[in-house]
Enzyme design. Structure first.
Site, PDB file in Angstrom:
ATOM      1  N   ASP A 261      -0.752  -0.370  -1.968  1.00 53.32           N
ATOM      2  CA  ASP A 261      -0.470   0.990  -1.543  1.00 53.32           C
ATOM      3  C   ASP A 261      -1.769   1.593  -1.004  1.00 53.32           C
ATOM      4  OD1 ASP A 261       0.817   3.379  -1.039  1.00 53.32           O
ATOM      5  OD2 ASP A 261       1.763   3.491  -3.003  1.00 53.32           O
ATOM      6  N   TYR A 262      -1.685   2.794  -0.505  1.00 51.56           N
ATOM      7  CA  TYR A 262      -2.771   3.477   0.189  1.00 51.56           C
ATOM      8  C   TYR A 262      -4.036   3.532  -0.691  1.00 51.56           C
ATOM      9  CZ  TYR A 262      -4.225   6.955   3.726  1.00 51.56           C
ATOM     10  OH  TYR A 262      -4.841   7.641   4.753  1.00 51.56           O
TER      11      TYR A 262
END
Length: 754
Positions: A261-262
């Site tokens: 994820d980010y």
């Protein structure tokens, strides 16, 4: 040559630097940012062959331009893939996932994903970060808005349908996309409902509840999975080798791409696992194939591939050979995804301006969006005021009544609110009587909170008039009307990522407004827009009808008006329990039995709350999972089973129940099947959903609904550790329960022998 042979041959020709470059995933910078990226030099990375995928593009022109740079910068002509968050639609925005969960309709879920895939692929997107399938049982957590709800069975059916809608039968078809199951795992179990916080779960709950939708999505063919920000049982998920390599790739058989994820890998340092170099090695070895935004793989894997990772003080010893092997493995998965969807054959195959123009917000897509609103909106109360009388004078009140900026809800990154239909517009088009619309109150009154809610552009506008002036205007309009329709609820960004709340009641100015409107004596209908279950104990007493519509998307006004005017029957059923008060959460219908069970009324030294009325179950809230009213009345026959005693692993219990529409209108009912296992080896939920069927009946019409129960439906997860959890069952008596929601059921016992 097979796809695997093609990838193997390509890997042999690639340098280590080229392989590591394929593991780098960046944003094009054309959409909202949700973290702190380490670099914004996308063009430079492409020219150096240091980028495997790009997300956040917004047009065919943009995709084509980036792809040309990538091909020129790669010695082997390796194309980019293009990804995007397509959580509840791409350009045509559908109701939030928590609302779609309320539809209890796998065909609708499939069709919603199909439309999203058609629109996204037409704009060059070939990889979507959806479906989000986190089980969510604490409505303080803002990302419950993106979840299909609290139940693993319902979420599993949602995952299957969405994956098949996105991916179709042919990965090379131009109107399909690679799906991404997220977030792995237990992200929705964050302590205190605080986004990004950690979770502590038993092995049984981890595998039996939170992992089940992932198992289903993988079986349906999901091409990728995204890691979650949280730690599970003290182990951050982006470095959780046991769950990624052990369960996901081992027990669940996942062979696709695992993406971070980010800045998820970078954040392992903040979790306390070591410096950026250390966490890069840990994430890679754990099984994270691509690094999103942090660029830690790009910066640190070259050295680790030569020297290995040694941290004796932390017990970490990873050889250079292990790093190199893991790089090859990860790069191979990136390349295989691109090969399977045809990008090596034609890197520009998704770039078609004509198709993009035809697909975006097509009439059929908008029709489906409108239908999805009536299928997902939940009627919580109706004392005979809905549907609205034709020709009646309506006072439409609320900051959201004629507001367009909040209609799409959170995570509608490619949607345009200017193309959405407001509730006032929809009701004007559907109702033949006069409508007076006034604001009545602000959505919130705190300027600091308003600023926070405007993080992605202004959606909350504080009025220059006093609260008293606005309420007086609303009261006057209500007194002059036959009925008041008050549109209340949350601002768009009050739910979603990093939008946790300590109080899930309606904001104060709206509660004051509702009290004033109720005091006029004019029948009061509340239309509630929100991204989470709300605590509506007081509002349920004041209003004559309550319709919970969530955030409904592009066709908001038309879809809600269809329900208010009776053009459509509200057929949504709650995918998440509603507490009476914030202090009840987390709350869900799968409450486990205790040694001192709550007796249904307050009794000292029993499970419950001193300050909660006896009419509200302490464990399962004000409105139970599966609850929802219709504009007609349904009756259920006594359920029957073909055989009351079964034996063996292949036996099937067949339950039958007849449902009759006893009202005067055509209506839709969700018939629900639950199972109770009274005696087991561990503490178990008192009931668990094991089937549902959505049926539409004309007045006086009956239909027999049949459920088939297998021995797998009787099984539960049990184990001492995550990887030794097995699905077991206990021969004996089970109770099959059928009815209209998890609290309104009829039971019939069966006996199942080994």
């Amino acid at each position: 040559m097979s796809d695997h042979d093609f990838v193997a041959a390509l890997l042999q020709r690639m340098t280590l630097a080229e392989k590591i470059g394929q593991l780098n995933l960046l944003s094009a910078g054309e959409g909202p940012e949700t973290g702190s990226p380490a670099v914004r030099n996308v063009q430079g990375r492409l020219e150096a062959g240091q980028l495997g995928g790009l997300f956040g593009t917004k047009s065919v022109r943009s995709v084509r331009a980036w792809q040309e740079i990538a091909l020129a910068g790669s010695a082997h002509g390796i194309p980019l893939f293009f990804a995007e968050d397509v959580i509840h639609g791409h350009r045509t925005i559908f109701p939030l996932p928590i609302a779609l969960g309320c539809a209890f309709n796998p065909q609708l879920w499939h069709d919603v994903a199909r439309v999203a895939a058609i629109e996204a692929s037409a704009e060059g997107i070939n990889h979507v970060y959806a479906p989000m399938i986190d089980i969510a049982r604490d409505p303080r957590w803002g990302r419950i808005a993106e979840s299909p709800g609290e139940d693993p069975y319902l979420a599993s059916r949602y995952a299957e349908a969405m994956v098949k809608g996105f991916e179709g039968d042919d990965p090379t078809a131009l109107d399909t996309v690679v799906s991404c199951l997220k977030h792995f795992i237990a992200y929705g179990a964050a302590v205190g409902g605080r986004d990004y916080d950690n979770a502590s779960l038993s092995p049984e709950d981890t595998i039996g509840v939170y992992a089940e939708p992932f198992r289903a999505g993988i079986a349906a063919g999901a091409g990728s999975v995204m890691g979650s920000f949280n730690a599970l049982n003290k182990r951050p998920m982006h470095a959780h080798r046991e769950m990624i390599r052990g369960w996901l790739r081992g027990k669940a058989g996942f062979e696709g791409l695992m993406v971070a994820d980010y800045t998820g890998i970078m954040e392992l340092s903040a979790h306390g696992l070591g410096d950026r170099e250390t966490v890069s090695g840990l994430a890679l070895i754990a099984g994270i194939d691509m690094d999103m935004m942090g660029e830690d793989y790009l910066n640190h894997l070259p050295r680790l591939a030569k020297e290995g990772l040694s941290r004796p003080e932390s017990g970490i010893e990873i050889s250079a050979a292990e790093i190199c092997s893991a790089v090859d493995e990860a790069c191979g998965r990136v390349l295989l995804l691109k090969k399977r969807i045809g990008l090596f054959d034609d890197p520009f195959r998704y770039c078609d301006d004509d198709r993009a123009a035809k697909a975006t917000l097509a009439p059929a897509h908008r029709r489906l969006a409108r239908t999805s609103i009536t299928e997902s909106s939940v009627l919580l109360k109706n004392d005979g005021v809905l549907p609205l009388e034709p020709g009646s004078r309506i006072a439409m009140v609320g900051a959201a009544a004629d507001d367009r900026t909040n209609l799409l809800g959170t995570w509608s990154v490619s949607g345009d609110h200017r193309q959405a239909v407001t509730l006032l517009e929809g009701l004007h088009a559907a109702h033949d009587g006069p409508i007076t619309c006034v604001k009545g109150s602000d959505i919130v009154e705190d300027p600091i909170l308003a600023d926070r809610l405007n993080v992605h552009g202004q959606t909350v506008f504080l009025d220059t008039r006093s609260a008293t002036m606005m309420i007086d205007e609303a009261v006057a309009a209500a007194r002059a009307a036959h009925v008041t329709v008050a549109v209340v609820g949350e601002a768009r960004e009050a739910s979603g990522e990093c939008s946790s709340l300590t109080d899930i009641t309606l904001p104060h100015p709206q509660r004051v407004l509702i009290e004033a409107l109720a005091a006029t004596g004019t029948p009061l209908v509340l239309v509630v827009k929100a991204g989470r279950p709300l605590a509506l104990e007081q509002e349920m007493k004041l209003a004559d009808a309550v319709l919970f519509v969530w955030f409904t998307g592009t066709e908001a006004g038309h879809g809600v008006a269809d329900i208010l005017t009776g053009e459509a029957d509200p057929s949504g059923r709650l995918a998440a329990s509603f507490p009476a008060r914030t202090g009840q959460v987390p709350v869900h219908y799968q409450a486990e039995s205790t040694g001192r069970p709550y007796p249904g009324r307050f009794e000292k030294f029993k499970t419950g709350y001193l300050d909660l009325p006896d009419t509200i179950p302490a464990a399962t809230g004000l409105f139970p999972f599966g609850f929802g009213l219709s504009y007609t009345r349904f009756s259920y026959s006594k359920p029957t089973v073909d055989e009351a005693r079964l034996k063996g692993p292949d036996a099937v219990a067949v339950l039958r129940v007849t449902v009759t529409n006893e009202g005067e209108r055509t209506g839709t009912e969700v018939v629900q099947l639950y199972i109770s296992d009274p005696i087991a080896r561990i503490t178990r939920p008192m009931i668990e959903l094991r089937g549902f069927e959505k049926i539409t009946l004309q007045p006086g019409m009956s239909r027999e609904v049949v459920f088939h129960v297998t021995r797998r439906d009787l099984a539960y997860a049990m184990g001492e550790s995550l990887l030794d959890v097995e699905w077991v069952w206990d021969p004996g008596v089970f109770v099959l329960r059928v009815g209209r929601n998890s609290r309104d059921l009829q039971g019939i016992p069966i006996h199942w022998d080994a």
